[in-house]
Scaffold this motif. Structure first.
Motif, PDB file in Angstrom:
ATOM      1  N   ALA A  37      33.634  47.232  42.956  1.00  0.00           N
ATOM      2  CA  ALA A  37      34.165  48.342  42.153  1.00  0.00           C
ATOM      3  C   ALA A  37      35.652  48.550  42.447  1.00  0.00           C
ATOM      4  O   ALA A  37      36.431  48.872  41.543  1.00  0.00           O
ATOM      5  CB  ALA A  37      33.372  49.616  42.434  1.00  0.00           C
ATOM      6  N   VAL A  38      36.042  48.358  43.707  1.00  0.00           N
ATOM      7  CA  VAL A  38      37.470  48.485  44.046  1.00  0.00           C
ATOM      8  C   VAL A  38      38.267  47.368  43.363  1.00  0.00           C
ATOM      9  O   VAL A  38      39.329  47.612  42.784  1.00  0.00           O
ATOM     10  CB  VAL A  38      37.697  48.431  45.577  1.00  0.00           C
ATOM     11  N   LYS A  39      37.711  46.145  43.423  1.00  0.00           N
ATOM     12  CA  LYS A  39      38.391  45.019  42.752  1.00  0.00           C
ATOM     13  C   LYS A  39      38.617  45.325  41.275  1.00  0.00           C
ATOM     14  O   LYS A  39      39.707  45.113  40.739  1.00  0.00           O
ATOM     15  CB  LYS A  39      37.545  43.733  42.861  1.00  0.00           C
ATOM     16  N   LYS A  40      37.578  45.858  40.649  1.00  0.00           N
ATOM     17  CA  LYS A  40      37.658  46.186  39.215  1.00  0.00           C
ATOM     18  C   LYS A  40      38.745  47.241  38.972  1.00  0.00           C
ATOM     19  O   LYS A  40      39.525  47.134  38.018  1.00  0.00           O
ATOM     20  CB  LYS A  40      36.280  46.681  38.762  1.00  0.00           C
ATOM     21  N   ALA A  41      38.810  48.232  39.858  1.00  0.00           N
ATOM     22  CA  ALA A  41      39.811  49.297  39.702  1.00  0.00           C
ATOM     23  C   ALA A  41      41.230  48.734  39.851  1.00  0.00           C
ATOM     24  O   ALA A  41      42.164  49.170  39.160  1.00  0.00           O
ATOM     25  CB  ALA A  41      39.556  50.405  40.722  1.00  0.00           C
ATOM     26  N   ILE A  42      41.396  47.761  40.742  1.00  0.00           N
ATOM     27  CA  ILE A  42      42.724  47.136  40.901  1.00  0.00           C
ATOM     28  C   ILE A  42      43.068  46.319  39.649  1.00  0.00           C
ATOM     29  O   ILE A  42      44.172  46.429  39.107  1.00  0.00           O
ATOM     30  CB  ILE A  42      42.781  46.248  42.173  1.00  0.00           C
TER      31      ILE A  42
END
Ligand code: HEM
Length: 283
Positions: free
Chosen positions: A22-27
């Motif tokens: 989810a963090v990767k997606k947000a970046i």
């Protein structure tokens, strides 16, 4: 009773799953932005991950991405880190949304996501960096490379981190991305015509274009015959030094080899000085 799961964090009554995907997606979602440089924060985030990590000294284990000490004085004000306040601030909303991730993991992951999002190789990355509480943990200054210097300086700086000649050249291929800013480094212009696409174009341009000293009031840099592209003195060393040049020629011819060698070296750069808990799985 159930053993605590390493990937879970207890916060009062609830348990938060550490969802790095989810963090990767947000970046990924913040990379493209009209009106900033060439339309992407990607190159700036790659530079943040690199400068956070490139302070490592293998002799005493100090420096490196662990600790995220660039949040503090004096490291945040080093001349070499000029402009990276912008990179850190665009990541703040993501840190606020996923408060369980360390800054050190977030900054390095953002470099990885940026390379991948601009068409580069998949970079092995794992979490486990722990933020330090204050600037007393900042590494000594003067550890990042000086663009006005020669091959000996490049070798001193990167061998201090533990890299060999081939890895130095592979890592330098990141200059296919992004550009120089007069108000940050004093230099100007991008290296390539495709500064938001990860490729081996930097190596091809180094070899195939004619680079001459730019006539201006600024620091010595080189320009191509269109006067729109640039090379730093340290970039030129990679074709002047015979041992470096061999790898420039290899990567100009073989992009697959460049991608694979860059992925290994960049992954290792981001892990220098980090002690991972046993059996940390890559995400
Ligand atoms: C940008 C120097 C190695 C990634 C820059 C800039 C300088 C510089 C002067 C311009 C900063 C600005 O004005 O905004 C050097 C020197 C190196 C080196 C002297 C080694 C001898 C690396 C490595 C990486 C890297 C190893 C990553 C693996 C980048 C990126 C940018 C950049 C992506 C563009 C940033 C942007 O567009 O905002 N570098 N660098 N550099 N560097 Fe390096």
């Amino acid at each position: 009773s159930e053993m605590p799961q390493p990937a879970a964090l207890a916060t009062g009554q609830t348990t938060v799953k550490k969802d790095y995907g989810a963090v990767k997606k947000a970046i990924e979602d913040i990379l493209d932005v009209e009106g900033y440089d060439d339309g992407s924060y990607g190159p700036l985030l790659v530079r943040l991950a690199w400068h956070a990590s490139g302070t490592f000294d293998k002799a005493d284990g100090t420096g490196g991405s662990n600790g995220a000490t660039m949040r503090f004085e004096p490291e945040c004000s080093w001349g070499s880190n000029a402009g990276l306040d912008k990179a850190r601030s665009i990541l703040e909303p993501i840190k606020a949304k996923f408060p369980w991730i360390s800054y050190a993991d977030l900054w390095t992951l953002s470099g990885v996501v940026a390379v991948e999002g601009m068409g580069g190789p998949t970079i092995p990355w794992r979490p486990g960096r722990v933020d330090k509480p204050s600037g007393v943990h900042c590494p000594a200054g003067g550890r990042l490379p000086d663009a006005s210097k020669g091959a000996q300086h490049i070798r001193e700086v990167f061998s201090r981190m533990g890299f060999n000649d081939q890895e130095m050249v592979a890592l330098s291929g990141a200059h296919t991305l992004g550009r120089c800013h007069t108000d940050r480094s004093g230099y100007v212009n991008p290296w390539t015509n495709a500064p938001t696409t990860f490729s081996n174009l930097y190596f091809q341009d180094l070899l195939n274009k004619k680079w001459t000293p730019k006539k201006w009031d600024g620091p010595l840099q080189y320009e191509d015959n269109t006067k729109t592209l640039m090379m730093l003195p340290t970039d030129m060393e990679l074709i002047k030094d015979k041992k470096f040049r061999k790898y420039v020629e290899l990567y100009a011819k073989n992009e697959e080899q460049f991608f694979s060698d860059f992925a290994s070296a960049f992954s290792r750069l981001l892990e220098l000085g980090v002690q991972f808990p046993a059996a940390t799985v890559a995400v």
